[in-house]
Design a protein around this motif. Structure first.
Motif, mmCIF file in Angstrom:
data_model
loop_
_atom_site.group_PDB
_atom_site.id
_atom_site.type_symbol
_atom_site.label_atom_id
_atom_site.label_comp_id
_atom_site.label_asym_id
_atom_site.label_seq_id
_atom_site.Cartn_x
_atom_site.Cartn_y
_atom_site.Cartn_z
ATOM 1 N N ASP A 8 0.842 -1.200 0.000
ATOM 2 C CA ASP A 8 0.000 0.000 0.000
ATOM 3 C C ASP A 8 0.876 1.249 0.000
ATOM 4 O O ASP A 8 1.763 1.389 0.849
ATOM 5 C CB ASP A 8 -0.889 -0.024 1.244
ATOM 6 N N PRO A 9 0.660 2.187 -0.926
ATOM 7 C CA PRO A 9 1.478 3.410 -0.973
ATOM 8 C C PRO A 9 1.373 4.272 0.285
ATOM 9 O O PRO A 9 2.224 5.128 0.523
ATOM 10 C CB PRO A 9 0.938 4.180 -2.169
ATOM 11 N N PHE B 221 11.731 7.800 0.127
ATOM 12 C CA PHE B 221 12.303 9.146 0.021
ATOM 13 C C PHE B 221 11.243 10.022 -0.621
ATOM 14 O O PHE B 221 10.509 9.535 -1.474
ATOM 15 C CB PHE B 221 13.570 9.116 -0.832
ATOM 16 N N PRO B 222 11.139 11.296 -0.254
ATOM 17 C CA PRO B 222 10.046 12.125 -0.752
ATOM 18 C C PRO B 222 9.947 12.200 -2.282
ATOM 19 O O PRO B 222 8.864 12.116 -2.840
ATOM 20 C CB PRO B 222 10.334 13.499 -0.155
ATOM 21 N N ALA B 223 11.058 12.326 -2.979
ATOM 22 C CA ALA B 223 11.017 12.458 -4.431
ATOM 23 C C ALA B 223 10.747 11.125 -5.133
ATOM 24 O O ALA B 223 10.153 11.089 -6.199
ATOM 25 C CB ALA B 223 12.323 13.046 -4.944
ATOM 26 N N ARG B 224 11.195 10.033 -4.540
ATOM 27 C CA ARG B 224 10.980 8.698 -5.111
ATOM 28 C C ARG B 224 10.845 7.692 -3.978
ATOM 29 O O ARG B 224 11.832 7.124 -3.517
ATOM 30 C CB ARG B 224 12.132 8.302 -6.012
ATOM 31 N N PRO B 225 9.617 7.451 -3.517
ATOM 32 C CA PRO B 225 9.435 6.538 -2.388
ATOM 33 C C PRO B 225 9.830 5.105 -2.744
ATOM 34 O O PRO B 225 9.471 4.593 -3.805
ATOM 35 C CB PRO B 225 7.948 6.635 -2.070
ATOM 36 N N ARG C 101 20.325 -10.792 0.756
ATOM 37 C CA ARG C 101 20.667 -10.043 -0.452
ATOM 38 C C ARG C 101 19.455 -9.220 -0.874
ATOM 39 O O ARG C 101 18.373 -9.768 -1.080
ATOM 40 C CB ARG C 101 21.058 -10.999 -1.573
ATOM 41 N N PHE C 102 19.664 -7.931 -1.015
ATOM 42 C CA PHE C 102 18.637 -7.037 -1.546
ATOM 43 C C PHE C 102 18.999 -6.804 -3.003
ATOM 44 O O PHE C 102 20.067 -6.281 -3.315
ATOM 45 C CB PHE C 102 18.592 -5.731 -0.753
ATOM 46 N N ARG C 103 18.104 -7.175 -3.912
ATOM 47 C CA ARG C 103 18.437 -7.207 -5.332
ATOM 48 C C ARG C 103 17.691 -6.182 -6.173
ATOM 49 O O ARG C 103 18.092 -5.906 -7.294
ATOM 50 C CB ARG C 103 18.142 -8.593 -5.889
ATOM 51 N N ARG C 104 16.600 -5.655 -5.658
ATOM 52 C CA ARG C 104 15.758 -4.764 -6.467
ATOM 53 C C ARG C 104 14.979 -3.834 -5.551
ATOM 54 O O ARG C 104 14.585 -4.232 -4.461
ATOM 55 C CB ARG C 104 14.801 -5.626 -7.287
ATOM 56 N N LEU C 105 14.732 -2.607 -5.992
ATOM 57 C CA LEU C 105 13.929 -1.652 -5.226
ATOM 58 C C LEU C 105 12.451 -2.032 -5.303
ATOM 59 O O LEU C 105 11.985 -2.546 -6.315
ATOM 60 C CB LEU C 105 14.115 -0.238 -5.765
#
Length: 124
Positions: free
Chosen positions: A28-29, A38-42, A77-81
């Motif tokens: 959910d956004p 982040f404000p410009a790109r959550p 491992r974090f691989r993708r946003l």
């Protein structure tokens, strides 16, 4: 803005077998995780993914009425946003050959891995 850290967990089926559980989560956004990140790109913080995994193991293995908490993380491992409104498929499985309360997990979206790793859990 939502007042929740936890998305609605759309549980698609119970454990597929005694050792594996899969759930689908719509991110959910309005979740608090996006507040300032982040404000410009959550984007969803990595710690939020781990929080979701913990909630899912509690749905899958709560038969005795006690909650499990992640005690130790390994090879994460974090691989993708992950952006708002993503649909995540989260699979968690037990690893009894490694020892009691050992689990592996993967988080995917659009057929691509977002995060994976291993952890041990204990009753909290």
């Amino acid at each position: 803005m939502s007042t929740s850290w936890l998305p609605r967990l759309s549980v698609h089926g119970l454990p597929q077998d005694e050792d594996r559980f899969t759930s689908v989560i719509r991110v959910d956004p309005d979740l608090l995780w996006f507040s300032g990140h982040f404000p410009a790109r959550p984007i969803l913080p990595g710690v939020a993914l781990l929080f979701f995994v913990q909630e899912i193991i509690n749905l899958a293995w709560q038969g005795n009425g006690q909650r499990l908490g992640i005690r130790q993380l390994k090879r994460i491992r974090f691989r993708r946003l992950v952006e708002p409104s993503a649909e995540l498929s989260v699979s968690v499985w037990s690893r009894p050959s490694v020892g009691p309360k050992n689990f592996g997990f993967t988080v995917e979206t659009d057929g691509e891995k977002v995060c994976d790793g291993y952890f041990t859990a204990d009753k909290v």
